[in-house]
Write a protein that holds these residues in place. Structure first.
Motif, short mmCIF file in Angstrom:
data_model
loop_
_atom_site.label_atom_id
_atom_site.label_comp_id
_atom_site.label_asym_id
_atom_site.label_seq_id
_atom_site.Cartn_x
_atom_site.Cartn_y
_atom_site.Cartn_z
N LEU A 167 0.81 -1.21 0.00
CA LEU A 167 0.00 0.00 0.00
C LEU A 167 0.85 1.26 0.00
CD1 LEU A 167 -2.82 -0.98 2.52
CD2 LEU A 167 -3.12 -0.41 0.11
N LEU A 168 0.32 2.27 -0.67
CA LEU A 168 0.91 3.61 -0.68
C LEU A 168 -0.02 4.55 0.09
CD1 LEU A 168 1.72 3.79 -4.50
CD2 LEU A 168 3.28 3.09 -2.66
N LEU A 169 0.55 5.67 0.53
CA LEU A 169 -0.27 6.67 1.21
C LEU A 169 -1.43 7.12 0.32
CD1 LEU A 169 2.39 8.95 2.95
CD2 LEU A 169 0.77 7.39 4.08
N SER A 170 -1.17 7.21 -0.97
CA SER A 170 -2.18 7.70 -1.91
C SER A 170 -3.30 6.69 -2.13
CB SER A 170 -1.52 8.01 -3.26
OG SER A 170 -0.86 6.87 -3.77
N ASP A 171 -3.18 5.50 -1.58
CA ASP A 171 -4.27 4.52 -1.70
C ASP A 171 -5.38 4.77 -0.69
OD1 ASP A 171 -1.83 1.94 -2.38
OD2 ASP A 171 -3.09 3.06 -3.80
#
Lengths: 117, 112
Positions: A81-85
């Motif tokens: 996961l990325l923060l932008s998810d």
């Protein structure tokens, strides 16, 4: 009657962790299934849609993937996961009704609020 | 690419007033135009829908006006009530793929 189940309702995950969101539909067969993402203050972005088992169309390049292992099951996944998810993820299904005219309604699940920290 | 454009982004209306939300689409291969209502923390729910061979559809206080030549459609909420406060999405269904493409949403606040 047809129902759609989506879980979990809320999820907090660290950056780099995997993700699995599940959606199941009851009361219908061979539905079209969709994953949407709703970022804060924004509209509904179509991520994936499926017209049958194993048939997935991706709408936008991203860090996510989808699978449909069964007719009424749709899974949204990520390996890291990325923060932008972060966002509100909605599963939906459509059915074509024949009542003199062909209409399509979309039914949404209650959504999963994902926060990546 | 955004195929359905919705405006305004937010709207404040006094109780009893008329709320108007507009949408425009670019693709002529759309064959079904629904409006969805979403309350905070919930999934959108179908409110009212129209097909392109009809210019207007009314259900209670909710009316869709559809202009095929202009590729525009709008939602009118008559006698707006505080309970109508929600986010409203227009959408268009592709006749080729069956996908629903949504507008950006309008947050409506009806003041008592």
């Amino acid at each position: 009657s047809q129902t759609i189940h989506q879980w979990p309702a809320t999820l907090v995950q660290p950056v780099g962790s995997p993700l699995s969101l599940e959606c199941t539909v009851e009361g219908t067969s061979n539905p079209n299934l969709y994953w949407y993402r709703q970022a804060a203050g924004r509209g509904l972005q179509l991520l994936f849609y499926s017209v049958g088992i194993g048939q997935i169309s991706s709408e936008v390049p991203q860090n996510l993937s989808a699978s449909r292992p069964q007719d009424r099951q749709f899974i949204l996944s990520s390996k890291k996961l990325l923060l932008s998810d972060s966002g509100f993820y909605l599963c939906a299904w459509t059915v074509v009704r024949l009542t003199g005219q062909v209409n399509t309604e979309a039914f949404f699940g209650q959504g999963t609020r994902l926060t990546v920290v | 690419q955004q195929q359905v454009k919705q405006s305004p982004q937010s709207l404040i209306v006094q109780k009893g007033g008329i709320s108007i939300i507009n949408c425009a689409y670019e693709n002529t291969a759309f064959d079904y135009f629904p409006w969805y209502q979403q309350f905070p923390g919930k999934g959108p729910a179908l409110l009212i829908a129209i097909r392109p061979d009809v210019s207007e559809k009314k259900e209670g206080r909710f009316t869709i006006s559809f202009n095929k030549s202009a590729k525009q459609f709008s939602l009118h909420i008559m006698d707006s009530q505080p309970g109508d406060s929600a986010t409203y999405f227009c959408a268009a269904r592709s006749s080729n793929t069956g996908k629903l493409i949504f507008g950006q949403g309008t947050t409506l606040q009806v003041k008592p």
